[in-house]
Write a protein that holds these residues in place. Structure first.
Motif, PDB file in Angstrom:
ATOM      1  N   THR A 238       0.830  -1.199   0.000  1.00 29.69           N
ATOM      2  CA  THR A 238       0.000   0.000   0.000  1.00 29.69           C
ATOM      3  C   THR A 238       0.872   1.259   0.000  1.00 29.69           C
ATOM      4  OG1 THR A 238      -1.690  -1.166   1.277  1.00 29.69           O
ATOM      5  CG2 THR A 238      -1.837   1.235   1.218  1.00 29.69           C
ATOM      6  N   PRO A 239       0.683   2.123  -0.966  1.00 30.35           N
ATOM      7  CA  PRO A 239       1.477   3.361  -1.000  1.00 30.35           C
ATOM      8  C   PRO A 239       1.120   4.278   0.158  1.00 30.35           C
ATOM      9  CG  PRO A 239      -0.233   3.422  -2.687  1.00 30.35           C
ATOM     10  CD  PRO A 239      -0.263   2.048  -2.090  1.00 30.35           C
ATOM     11  N   ASP A 240       2.075   5.132   0.548  1.00 34.23           N
ATOM     12  CA  ASP A 240       1.807   6.119   1.592  1.00 34.23           C
ATOM     13  C   ASP A 240       2.001   7.521   1.025  1.00 34.23           C
ATOM     14  OD1 ASP A 240       4.553   6.449   1.431  1.00 34.23           O
ATOM     15  OD2 ASP A 240       4.984   5.540   3.377  1.00 34.23           O
ATOM     16  N   ALA A 241       1.985   8.509   1.895  1.00 38.22           N
ATOM     17  CA  ALA A 241       2.086   9.903   1.455  1.00 38.22           C
ATOM     18  C   ALA A 241       3.408  10.171   0.745  1.00 38.22           C
ATOM     19  CB  ALA A 241       1.942  10.836   2.656  1.00 38.22           C
ATOM     20  N   ILE A 242       4.487   9.519   1.198  1.00 41.04           N
ATOM     21  CA  ILE A 242       5.799   9.716   0.573  1.00 41.04           C
ATOM     22  C   ILE A 242       5.825   9.123  -0.830  1.00 41.04           C
ATOM     23  CG2 ILE A 242       8.269   9.185   0.769  1.00 41.04           C
ATOM     24  CD1 ILE A 242       7.870   9.133   3.814  1.00 41.04           C
ATOM     25  N   THR A 243       5.135   8.011  -1.025  1.00 40.27           N
ATOM     26  CA  THR A 243       5.058   7.389  -2.355  1.00 40.27           C
ATOM     27  C   THR A 243       4.482   8.373  -3.369  1.00 40.27           C
ATOM     28  OG1 THR A 243       4.484   5.331  -1.195  1.00 40.27           O
ATOM     29  CG2 THR A 243       4.325   5.318  -3.589  1.00 40.27           C
ATOM     30  N   PHE A 244       3.367   9.002  -2.991  1.00 34.56           N
ATOM     31  CA  PHE A 244       2.713   9.928  -3.921  1.00 34.56           C
ATOM     32  C   PHE A 244       3.548  11.176  -4.156  1.00 34.56           C
ATOM     33  CE2 PHE A 244      -0.993   7.327  -2.959  1.00 34.56           C
ATOM     34  CZ  PHE A 244      -1.556   7.209  -4.223  1.00 34.56           C
ATOM     35  N   LEU A 245       4.311  11.578  -3.154  1.00 36.77           N
ATOM     36  CA  LEU A 245       5.198  12.720  -3.350  1.00 36.77           C
ATOM     37  C   LEU A 245       6.242  12.397  -4.416  1.00 36.77           C
ATOM     38  CD1 LEU A 245       5.544  15.560  -2.175  1.00 36.77           C
ATOM     39  CD2 LEU A 245       7.172  14.590  -0.532  1.00 36.77           C
ATOM     40  N   GLY A 246       6.761  11.165  -4.393  1.00 39.30           N
ATOM     41  CA  GLY A 246       7.726  10.730  -5.398  1.00 39.30           C
ATOM     42  C   GLY A 246       7.129  10.664  -6.789  1.00 39.30           C
TER      43      GLY A 246
END
Length: 509
Positions: A238-246
């Motif tokens: 599951t992606p987190d907030a940092i994933t979407f920032l990347g």
């Protein structure tokens, strides 16, 4: 914990001393033995000082620790070093470290980590090499501290050396180390090594995926970053907030506006992740780079949270790129504590439109508020050390041959039709002065030194603390074709790989 919380704990210790026996020395009191069984109170107090950057309480606690006879207790020494480092008192931290007769691995790790956290990366690595010559063997926490320092320096040979050391020492690898290693290789220009590690390891923690996505993003491989993101679903991560920032950063670097909009909306609609300031900043940056200034402004004004400096700086940068001083002024008005880069962005926007009076007004504001332009520094690794250059620098021992090489490149580039972008110089001076100002930027000096020291065909890697300017970018592209050399430049934003007259960013950055 807040600062008053740290001082409250300290007061409780003193109250305990006075209640027990106000006239006896600390070491003779009966409660001293009781306290020695549980010295954790000091560790908790130092942790509070660290979190609140309370240097006064930290030094008072240090005095108590010595008074109570714990001055050489390994865990307390490590906590002291960490607290002083977080309070930006590395000199005090090192004094504690230096006086420790028998340093264990935790003590070494605390001092190394303190250097890294304070941006003293070369000192951290020097201390690490000292540790290797001592009788203390580094552990996984040591490497977890050292690798981010190597990543900041951007040294690929150093990254490879650290990786081999881990193998030779049979360091137990966990997801933290894997993520750090991928991040290190990516930021040192070894993106293929980072990808190879990612493909070989067990990828059961989101931080490993985040490191890979961010690594691909800074190298401009947006589609690869999106492919890695898509793969997360298949592997039940599951992606987190940092994933979407990347992912948003990857889209921004490559101008993938449609995809960026999709992933920005996907955060909340599918994963219930509320976008934070960093996400809005990246999304505004994506739209701004693409020239969609009105849409970017609409996003800012409709944010459910108050736009912060991150968001407005992203918009200001877009205004500079697209030469819109009017909206740049709007952005500036919303940044409460202006830094040198903010003034420079606005001034450059005015200069690009030849609004010299307004540019002069910005410079006068800088002078009035005591703000100086942040110096651009570029460095090139050679002979086991980092050679640093500033614009117009003549302090290097090999200045004369460096300037001779650079002068030859400048003349050859002119013969090839290169025209300097004089509008980038934020001064109303003669064209000749503007051109001379552009000729000796720090990255050009670093490149000249790299050419001086390396043979034909060798890849040249340069790092810079600021964003590479348009003039240097165009010039590097031409030089890569003239010399048939690969030039890799890591600036504050991303990597630029110049080869055959082209850049990997596609002139979009």
């Amino acid at each position: 914990m807040q600062r008053h919380g740290a001082r409250r704990i300290g007061s409780q210790i003193e109250m305990g001393v006075k209640r027990s026996h106000p006239f006896c020395s600390a070491t003779s009191l009966p409660w001293h033995h009781e306290l020695s069984k549980d010295h954790q109170i000091f560790r908790h107090l130092l942790e509070a000082c660290k979190l609140s950057s309370d240097i006064r309480t930290a030094t008072e606690t240090h005095t108590r620790i010595i008074r109570f006879g714990y001055g050489t207790h390994p865990s307390l020494v490590a906590s002291l070093i960490s607290a002083y480092a977080h309070c930006d008192r590395l000199n005090l931290a090192y004094k504690v470290f230096d006086k420790m007769p028998d340093r264990d691995v935790v003590t070494w790790n605390s001092m190394i980590g303190g250097y890294v956290d304070n941006g003293r990366f070369e000192e951290a690595l020097r201390l690490f090499t000292m540790m290797l010559t001592s009788n203390v063997v580094p552990d996984k926490f040591t490497f977890a501290s050292v690798m981010p320092g190597c990543a900041k320096l951007g040294s690929l040979p150093l990254a490879q050396w650290l990786h081999q050391l881990m193998i030779d020492m049979r360091i137990e690898v966990n997801y933290i180390l894997v993520a750090a290693m991928i991040d290190m290789y990516s930021k040192c220009g070894g993106i293929e090594a980072a990808k190879s590690i990612f493909e070989r390891v067990q990828r059961d923690d989101v931080s490993i995926w985040n490191s890979m996505i961010n690594g691909l993003a800074i190298h401009g491989f947006a589609l690869d970053a999106i492919a890695v993101f898509s793969k997360m679903d298949f592997e039940d991560i599951t992606p987190d907030a940092i994933t979407f920032l990347g992912v948003l950063s990857a889209c921004s670097h490559s101008g993938l506006v449609k995809e960026g909009r999709h992933y920005f909306n996907l955060m909340k609609s599918r994963y219930s992740i509320e976008p934070q300031h960093e996400h809005y900043g990246s999304f505004v940056d994506l739209l701004g780079r693409a020239g969609l200034l009105e849409e970017a402004y609409a996003v800012i004004t409709s944010m459910p949270i108050e736009p912060d400096v991150i968001v407005w700086r992203a918009y200001l940068s877009a205004c500079r790129t697209h030469k819109n001083p009017k909206m740049g002024e709007v952005a500036i008005a919303h940044i409460s504590r202006l830094r040198s880069g903010d003034y420079v962005l606005l001034s450059n926007t005015y200069c690009s439109q030849q609004q010299w009076d307004n540019a002069q007004r910005v410079r006068e504001m800088m002078k009035k508020h005591g703000v100086s332009k942040k110096k651009g520094i570029s460095w090139f690794e050679w002979g086991g050390r980092f050679h640093r250059f500033k614009s117009g620098d003549r302090s290097h021992p090999e200045t004369e041959p460096i300037y001779k090489v650079l002068g030859g490149l400048i003349e050859r580039a002119k013969a090839e039709g290169f025209v300097p972008k004089r509008e980038l110089v934020m001064m109303d001076v003669s064209e000749e002065e503007k051109e001379e100002n552009l000729c000796y930027h720090s990255e050009k000096l670093a490149l000249a030194f790299g050419i001086l020291k390396t043979g034909p065909g060798t890849e040249i890697r340069i790092s810079k603390n600021l964003r590479i300017c348009d003039d240097c970018h165009n010039w590097f592209s031409l030089v890569s074709r003239m010399l048939n050399r690969v030039i890799l430049v890591r600036d504050r934003i991303r990597f630029h790989r110049f080869e055959g007259g082209l850049c990997s960013c596609g002139d979009y950055w």
